[in-house]
Scaffold this active site. Structure first.
Site, mmCIF file in Angstrom:
data_model
loop_
_atom_site.group_PDB
_atom_site.id
_atom_site.type_symbol
_atom_site.label_atom_id
_atom_site.label_comp_id
_atom_site.label_asym_id
_atom_site.label_seq_id
_atom_site.Cartn_x
_atom_site.Cartn_y
_atom_site.Cartn_z
ATOM 1 N N LYS A 190 -8.795 -11.314 -1.389
ATOM 2 C CA LYS A 190 -9.435 -11.289 -0.066
ATOM 3 C C LYS A 190 -10.704 -10.429 -0.102
ATOM 4 C CE LYS A 190 -8.193 -8.438 3.271
ATOM 5 N NZ LYS A 190 -7.556 -7.693 4.363
ATOM 6 N N LYS A 193 0.793 -1.237 0.000
ATOM 7 C CA LYS A 193 0.000 0.000 0.000
ATOM 8 C C LYS A 193 0.822 1.281 0.000
ATOM 9 C CE LYS A 193 -3.860 -1.251 2.962
ATOM 10 N NZ LYS A 193 -4.514 -0.631 4.106
ATOM 11 N N LYS A 251 -13.045 -4.880 3.503
ATOM 12 C CA LYS A 251 -14.021 -3.827 3.813
ATOM 13 C C LYS A 251 -13.662 -2.522 3.139
ATOM 14 C CE LYS A 251 -12.561 -3.501 8.565
ATOM 15 N NZ LYS A 251 -11.134 -3.115 8.512
HETATM 16 P P1 TYM Z 1 -8.953 -5.399 9.952
HETATM 17 O O1 TYM Z 1 -9.800 -4.294 10.470
HETATM 18 O O2 TYM Z 1 -8.427 -5.270 8.571
HETATM 19 O O3 TYM Z 1 -9.743 -6.731 10.070
HETATM 20 C C1 TYM Z 1 -10.400 -7.102 11.264
HETATM 21 C C2 TYM Z 1 -10.249 -8.605 11.449
HETATM 22 O O4 TYM Z 1 -10.903 -9.294 10.382
HETATM 23 C C3 TYM Z 1 -9.990 -10.201 9.768
HETATM 24 N N1 TYM Z 1 -10.314 -10.282 8.327
HETATM 25 C C4 TYM Z 1 -10.563 -11.410 7.667
HETATM 26 N N2 TYM Z 1 -10.578 -12.702 8.065
HETATM 27 C C5 TYM Z 1 -10.882 -13.636 7.133
HETATM 28 N N3 TYM Z 1 -11.169 -13.332 5.839
HETATM 29 C C6 TYM Z 1 -11.167 -12.056 5.394
HETATM 30 N N4 TYM Z 1 -11.465 -11.778 4.112
HETATM 31 C C7 TYM Z 1 -10.849 -11.027 6.327
HETATM 32 N N5 TYM Z 1 -10.753 -9.668 6.238
HETATM 33 C C8 TYM Z 1 -10.419 -9.237 7.465
HETATM 34 C C9 TYM Z 1 -8.618 -9.596 10.013
HETATM 35 O O5 TYM Z 1 -7.596 -10.556 9.914
HETATM 36 C C10 TYM Z 1 -8.781 -9.062 11.421
HETATM 37 O O6 TYM Z 1 -8.598 -10.087 12.379
HETATM 38 N N6 TYM Z 1 -4.634 -4.262 12.178
HETATM 39 C C11 TYM Z 1 -5.895 -4.945 12.348
HETATM 40 C C12 TYM Z 1 -6.681 -4.448 13.553
HETATM 41 C C13 TYM Z 1 -5.891 -4.441 14.802
HETATM 42 C C14 TYM Z 1 -5.604 -5.557 15.638
HETATM 43 C C15 TYM Z 1 -4.816 -5.022 16.696
HETATM 44 C C16 TYM Z 1 -5.894 -6.916 15.563
HETATM 45 C C17 TYM Z 1 -5.333 -3.327 15.364
HETATM 46 N N7 TYM Z 1 -4.693 -3.697 16.501
HETATM 47 C C18 TYM Z 1 -4.344 -5.848 17.721
HETATM 48 C C19 TYM Z 1 -5.424 -7.730 16.594
HETATM 49 C C20 TYM Z 1 -4.650 -7.206 17.634
HETATM 50 C C21 TYM Z 1 -6.761 -4.723 11.117
HETATM 51 O O7 TYM Z 1 -6.611 -3.743 10.426
HETATM 52 O O8 TYM Z 1 -7.739 -5.645 10.953
#
Ligand code: TYM
Length: 321
Positions: free
Chosen positions: A185, A104, A188
């Protein structure tokens, strides 16, 4: 055992977010938060961010998490404070290897500095609470690995301060794919009207139609085969996750793509509709949601403070003490 996870309010939540993460947020003593500080690593609109933060927090509560477990990251200043300390223990080289940054941001002149340092903030989120389990989808593995490395290094250089977290890998649904492009993938941050992205709060008939129109593969045989049949494999994984089944065994029950799609649509709706009902109840009681989030904030502040203090002391920052 302390479980912690976050969701970035960078778009309306998808089926991927639910199956890969939200439905696995099950620890009644866990810490689950809306990672709004993470939503500013690319150009953002403050009003949209505020609205998405509220929607995401309400959905987390609608999924059944008790009051006190859900909070908004920016309400707890220790996350940003610890993130700076951890930036001071991290190397440019290891941050430059993060896939998300490479895809990105690297080489683009308008890349925000926070996109580069984002994994340090994520490490702070995790390490602040003595977390040992981090339930996330597969796209976050690399960031959790880095949080482990940062904890190990910190403990070695400044004394035992942090618990080294484990990844909590799910057997299924680690990477739900886009229904219109089953090699990518489901994300969102796709366009709001993207046909391959199932949004948790879209009307059920829209969701049903999207599933019935999912792109499938050549041939007619229903088989779990990631390489040759990515579309069908994705549908089988979604079905198996929603019904607690086995995707390979389920494949044998279908002789046409159409039958499979119809069952996937029903299974997805049986997971999403109760969530939508609970969301509607909570959204009609904004005062109650405020109260639950305040409880979550206060508990998180109290739980995180001692470890932040310990890190401050360990690093020699105690000028006034
Ligand atoms: P984020 O907001 O992109 O996604 C939230 C959670 O959803 C999972 N996820 C998916 N799992 C399966 N298939 C998909 N297509 C899919 N799209 C998203 C992500 O793996 C995630 O678990 N950086 C993180 C948020 C975060 C976080 C943390 C997570 C910030 N601090 C500390 C754990 C611990 C994020 O942007 O996830």
């Amino acid at each position: 055992m302390t479980s912690l996870s976050g969701i970035t309010p960078s778009g309306r939540l998808t089926l991927g977010n639910h199956l890969g993460a939200l439905r696995r947020f099950t620890d009644p003593d866990g810490f689950y938060f809306v990672a709004n500080l993470h939503a500013m690593t690319t150009k953002h609109d403050p009003r949209r961010l505020a609205a998405l933060t509220r929607e995401t927090a309400t959905l987390m509560l609608a999924a059944g998490l008790p009051a006190g477990t859900v909070f908004v990251q920016a309400d707890v200043p220790a996350h940003a404070q610890l993130a700076y300390l951890l930036e001071c223990t991290s190397y440019v080289g290891e941050l430059a290897r993060m896939i998300q940054y490479k895809e990105k941001g690297r080489g683009k002149p308008m890349t925000r500095a926070s996109l580069f340092t984002y994994p340090c903030l994520m490490a702070a989120d995790i390490l602040l609470y003595g977390t040992d389990r981090v339930p996330v989808g597969g796209d976050q593995d690399q960031h959790v690995e880095l949080a482990r490395d940062i904890a190990i290094r910190f403990n070695r250089e400044y004394g035992e301060t942090f618990v080294v977290p484990e990844l909590a890998k799910a057997a299924l649904a680690m990477r739900i794919k886009d229904l219109a492009n089953p090699t990518a993938k489901m994300s969102k941050s796709a366009a709001d009207d993207a046909v391959g992205t199932i949004r948790l709060l879209d009307p059920p008939d829209v969701i049903r139609r999207q599933i019935l129109r999912a792109v499938t593969d050549s041939g007619t045989e229903v088989r779990h085969d990631e390489e040759a049949k990515p579309g069908i494999t994705n549908l089988l994984e979604i079905l198996a996750t929603c019904t607690d089944g086995d995707p390979v065994a389920l494949a044998a029950a279908y002789s046409s793509y159409g039958e499979l799609k119809a069952d996937v649509a029903e299974a997805v709706l049986s997971v999403i509709e109760p969530l939508q009902k609970e969301y509607a109840v909570l959204a009609s009681e904004p005062g109650a949601v405020d109260g639950m989030l305040a409880q979550g904030r206060d508990r998180a502040i109290a739980a995180g403070e001692p470890r932040l203090r310990a890190a401050i002391r360990a690093m020699g920052l105690t000028g006034s003490e």
